[in-house]
Design an enzyme around this catalytic site. Sequence first.
Site, short mmCIF file in Angstrom:
data_model
loop_
_atom_site.label_atom_id
_atom_site.label_comp_id
_atom_site.label_asym_id
_atom_site.label_seq_id
_atom_site.Cartn_x
_atom_site.Cartn_y
_atom_site.Cartn_z
N CYS A 1 6.27 -10.72 -0.61
CA CYS A 1 5.09 -11.39 -1.16
C CYS A 1 4.42 -10.54 -2.24
O CYS A 1 3.77 -11.06 -3.13
CB CYS A 1 4.09 -11.78 -0.08
SG CYS A 1 3.13 -10.41 0.60
N TYR A 2 4.60 -9.19 -2.16
CA TYR A 2 3.98 -8.33 -3.17
C TYR A 2 4.69 -8.41 -4.51
O TYR A 2 4.23 -7.86 -5.50
CB TYR A 2 3.88 -6.88 -2.67
CG TYR A 2 2.89 -6.78 -1.55
CD1 TYR A 2 1.53 -6.92 -1.82
CD2 TYR A 2 3.29 -6.61 -0.23
CE1 TYR A 2 0.60 -6.89 -0.80
CE2 TYR A 2 2.37 -6.56 0.78
CZ TYR A 2 1.03 -6.71 0.51
OH TYR A 2 0.10 -6.68 1.51
N ASP B 1 7.72 -5.64 0.83
CA ASP B 1 7.45 -6.98 1.34
C ASP B 1 7.53 -7.95 0.15
O ASP B 1 6.86 -7.73 -0.86
CB ASP B 1 6.05 -7.03 1.98
CG ASP B 1 5.67 -8.41 2.51
OD1 ASP B 1 6.30 -9.42 2.08
OD2 ASP B 1 4.75 -8.50 3.32
N LYS C 1 3.94 2.18 2.62
CA LYS C 1 4.23 1.05 3.51
C LYS C 1 5.59 0.48 3.12
O LYS C 1 6.18 0.86 2.12
CB LYS C 1 3.15 -0.04 3.36
CG LYS C 1 1.79 0.36 3.90
CD LYS C 1 1.56 -0.08 5.34
CE LYS C 1 1.36 -1.58 5.49
NZ LYS C 1 1.16 -1.97 6.90
N HIS D 1 5.38 -16.73 2.14
CA HIS D 1 6.31 -15.85 1.42
C HIS D 1 7.12 -16.62 0.39
O HIS D 1 7.46 -16.08 -0.66
CB HIS D 1 7.23 -15.12 2.41
CG HIS D 1 6.54 -13.95 3.07
ND1 HIS D 1 5.88 -14.07 4.27
CD2 HIS D 1 6.37 -12.67 2.65
CE1 HIS D 1 5.34 -12.88 4.57
NE2 HIS D 1 5.63 -12.03 3.61
N ARG E 1 0.86 -1.19 0.00
CA ARG E 1 0.00 0.00 0.00
C ARG E 1 0.89 1.23 0.00
O ARG E 1 2.08 1.15 0.30
CB ARG E 1 -0.87 0.02 1.26
CG ARG E 1 -2.03 -0.92 1.23
CD ARG E 1 -2.87 -0.78 2.49
NE ARG E 1 -2.35 -1.57 3.60
CZ ARG E 1 -2.62 -1.32 4.88
NH1 ARG E 1 -3.37 -0.29 5.22
NH2 ARG E 1 -2.13 -2.10 5.83
N ASP F 1 8.69 -18.26 5.69
CA ASP F 1 7.50 -19.11 5.84
C ASP F 1 7.04 -19.54 4.44
O ASP F 1 7.55 -19.06 3.43
CB ASP F 1 6.39 -18.40 6.62
CG ASP F 1 5.95 -17.10 5.97
OD1 ASP F 1 5.70 -17.12 4.75
OD2 ASP F 1 5.86 -16.08 6.67
#
Lengths: 442, 680
Positions: free
Chosen positions: A267-268, A265, A262, A381, A259, A378
């Site tokens: 995963c994006y 990350d 932010k 991800h 977003r 994890d």
Amino acid sequence: MEELPILTVSQREQFLVENDVFGIFGYFEASDVSTQRYMLEIQRDKQLDYLMKGFRQLGREFSSLDANRPWLCYWILHSIALLGESVDDELENNAIEFLGRCQGSDGGYGGGPGQLPHLATTYAAVNALVTIGGDKALSSINREKMSCFLRRMKDRSGGFRMHDMGEMDVRACYTAISVASILNIMDDELTRGLGEYILSCQTYEGGIGGEPGSEAHGGNTYCGLATMILINEVDSLNLDSLMNWAVHRQGVEMGFQGRTNKLVDGCYTFWQAAPCVLLQRFYSAHDLVHHGSSHISQGTDKDHEDHHDPEDSDDDDDSDEEDSDEGSVNGHGVHHTSTYINRRMQPVFDSLGLQRYVLLCSKMPDGGFRDKPRKPRDFYHTCYCLSGLSVAQHAWLKDEDTPPLTRDVLGSYSNLLEPVDLLHNVVIDRYNEAIEYFFKAA
Amino acid sequence: MHGRPRKASKPEDEAASAAKAVKLRSLQSQFMTYHHEKIYTKEAIELSTKLLEINPEAYTAWNYRKLAVEDSLSRIESDPNSVKSILDEELRVVENALKQNFKSYGAWHHRKWVLSKGHSSTGNELKLLDKFQKLDPRNFHAWNYRRFVVELTNRSEQDELQYTDDMINNNFSNYSAWHNRSVLLSSLLANRVDGFIPEKKIPDEYEIVHQAIFTDPDDQSGWFYHLWLLAQTVNVESPLLTSSWPSHGSSVILSGAGCLIGSPFNVITFCSETGSVPLILYFDQAVGGVSSLTVTIDSELKGNENLVWEPISNKSSQVSCVWVARLKYLISEPCESKEYKVKVRLGNSPGIISSRGFNFSTPYEFVFTAHVHDTAKDSQERIVSWTDGFELWNAQSKDLNSLATSDQLNAGIDLKWRQAAIDSEIECFRLLADSKIGKLTLARLLMASEAMMSDAVVKGVHYEEILQLYNDLMALDSSHHHYYKDEHSVAFLHKVTSSSESLSRYLFRYRGMNNLVCLRLNKLSLSRIASVEKLLFVQMLDLSHNELHSTEGLEAMQLLSCLNLSHNRIRNFSALDSLRHVKQLKVLDVSHNHIGKHSVDTTRYLCSSPLSNSDWSQDDVRRQNPGLVTKYWDAYFVLRDLNLKQLDIAGNEIAGDEFNSFVLQVVPKLVWLNGQKPGN
């Protein structure tokens, strides 16, 4: 050290992350070639080790424990498939059998045996079974019951609920439509009013929020866009602003944020890069490229040159156009005739930069991927970093059928992952097999 | 999808987690038994409490509790105290679960469910939210829940706005707070809640966001909010008519197909085989509901009482900025030259509605004069040349003015505060114009300022500065070069069309065909088309030697009969899709582009859905030559809908004998192909 300026909370956190990331990049730049090569190596063996161990673990402990079991199956199986491998027959059978027990008697899959059917876990279970592939896996899905389940989840307002009495949001819509599309059970009843619902979730920034009024968010933007493409209503979204929003979520670290303002990350990598490529392919289909390409990053050209690839002639769509203005009676020379090269397009985001972030900052030395440095790895991800890496590697191509050039794949070419179907995020071969299977089943 | 597994990360935790797993497993299996056997005893419910406090993502247990609550409520009749204690217990369980995982969808949803039962105390809920929003000010679950509570309890939006004030003052980089502010203000302004008048509130908002931007220009949040504010300043709710063709006070000569001897120089002549002329309405935003009920035509021209209005849009939707109807004028019996007044009125009866739901509310009418001429048939098909036959149209600016009037633009809008707000923003951001985002914002503000100016004396003063800003940006920020380039083109075209003086430098008459009005915008490095609303009268358009990728926008130019796109960057015929709406188009030059150079194999995306119904209707070409249709499908879809007489495609990769013969099959009426008569 000079005095630090007063920073906002977001800036302070951002500063710390940049410090970590650029520390890693700096170390990388300063290293000799063989270290660099090693650092960029995807480490297939370690990845498979981590994934296989995780998958076997699934079978033993935690049985029917949490509400995410089909997700774990999908994250791990899909990651393995992206690496071009599969698990052995026994494990596959176990997975099919386990997922079968998650399937509700009235259709759909729950988070574990006996749990309520839930759209998200249904999506995960179907994608896991499609990833396993073969008659046994595919025939285990009860399409008729599934169709009833999806109808039950459909809300009068046009959207879908996650489960009986559950929440309604864009994720629910996507998971329902993705499943319906793969299983070939889509119909007017499922799509009625859905486009309007998704449209009401697009914000003035251009991205899509989880529900009306919500802030634009990477995961929901992927879900909303993919849904709209699948139900053939993508035209009604504001695609210019969506593209604009998505490409600008790539930050200085070259990873994506979820977003506005932010932190990056891993995963994006998938949630944001996939919409970029989907839109770009959509635009080139309609050739509205002049809008989309407004954000084409040319920064990658430099990275290309650093790559010293023999094929690195100036065949980029953009660079060759700059000179073809005046008097080019035949502006397309012979060196462009290869259809291989003609299939290329410049990604709208910095693909090599993105690959660098994933390989240097998200990849763990012992296998697995993480959000960002200092975070644990994890399977979630790992799945979405690998999926995103595959999207980035194939972003230059207008379709998934041709392999990328060596220079499009950061690190050695052995880093190349299997291409995915962008609308469902399953490996393309398995997707094609499923589509054919369920086409015949109808 | 973001239900990430919460896993112990350190090895020393593994023993603990294993023990926890054993406990959880027995809880889970016991719970499943209760759930499936529909047992809602106190003991059973408590067990589900334990389970959820450990694992809030066990959504089956949340559902079980809903059933259990319904069951209990049905048995205690309606003792308010018991009801309260039952529901309070639910709230307590949710709160504990959220402490365990404040991103649990199931837990937040359960709380919404409890509140929907009419059990709520706004104070408590806001206190709880405060706690979670402090913990993570960007938690979107909490923000969503907050909006839900506010709506449910009718808490005033002003109070909520105050809350975003506090959040922003506390940390102005919190974009979630800015976002919520935009949602709240939109609603407050739209509902005209007292004190929330745009001209008062929006300038205040600019002040607030300045504090954030000027304190730290590197933080993104404020800039995004500023962008939203600018949109609120510029956008007007109710749709307006931007322009029309014919325009108010203009004269047109209408005739049958062929040539008029000595057609006058200062009037537009329109010839048509079908004896109808397009009426074009161009709105400032997409509208629906344009029909003979909402638009009335008063004229002696017969047969136009129930005109059919069509939206001109590539989407299949029924809303568009551009609407067209065909006015019939050719009367069967031969007649002398006759003059008719035509009056078009709209907005008198409701029905024209913008896609955002606002009514076209300012009635408007325009009148033009149509001179209907009968012509001798002239079937000679001469080739149109782009090199000679042009004369500069040194039209009196009076004639041009009547062509290019902006009909309703800015009419009846409270322009004053908008202009004042933008002027003060311009002044402000000139101070920040050394950063990229500062330059971009300044350029956008200057464009907005130009759009609002009605005073002809000062109109256009900003364009040089805007063009310079985009030039700077192209040099400064090469990764967004294309974007700035497009914006540069848009600004340039706005400049060209900003006054009749500047426009007249590009306007010509083409002697070869009834003195067609020709606009020559060649060799200008244009990468994008804009300002089309001011060019509706153009019949011949030269865009050669530019950098265009597509013809999007030209669909509004319904009078266009000749178009030169040679030496551009068109990649395939789909890029010409918008021309399918231009029914007058007879002459098209797309030579020396990139058509065929980039293969387009994207059919799977076009037909990705089993519901997709692309119109593959059978026709002769397809039956006879399925292979070629598949190979050239993009050309096929566009060309079959055009009525071309002259086409130039030389100098494209696709050009060649096979393609030429395919073109002739798809467009059998073609007279000139690549400068030659086919068959010769």
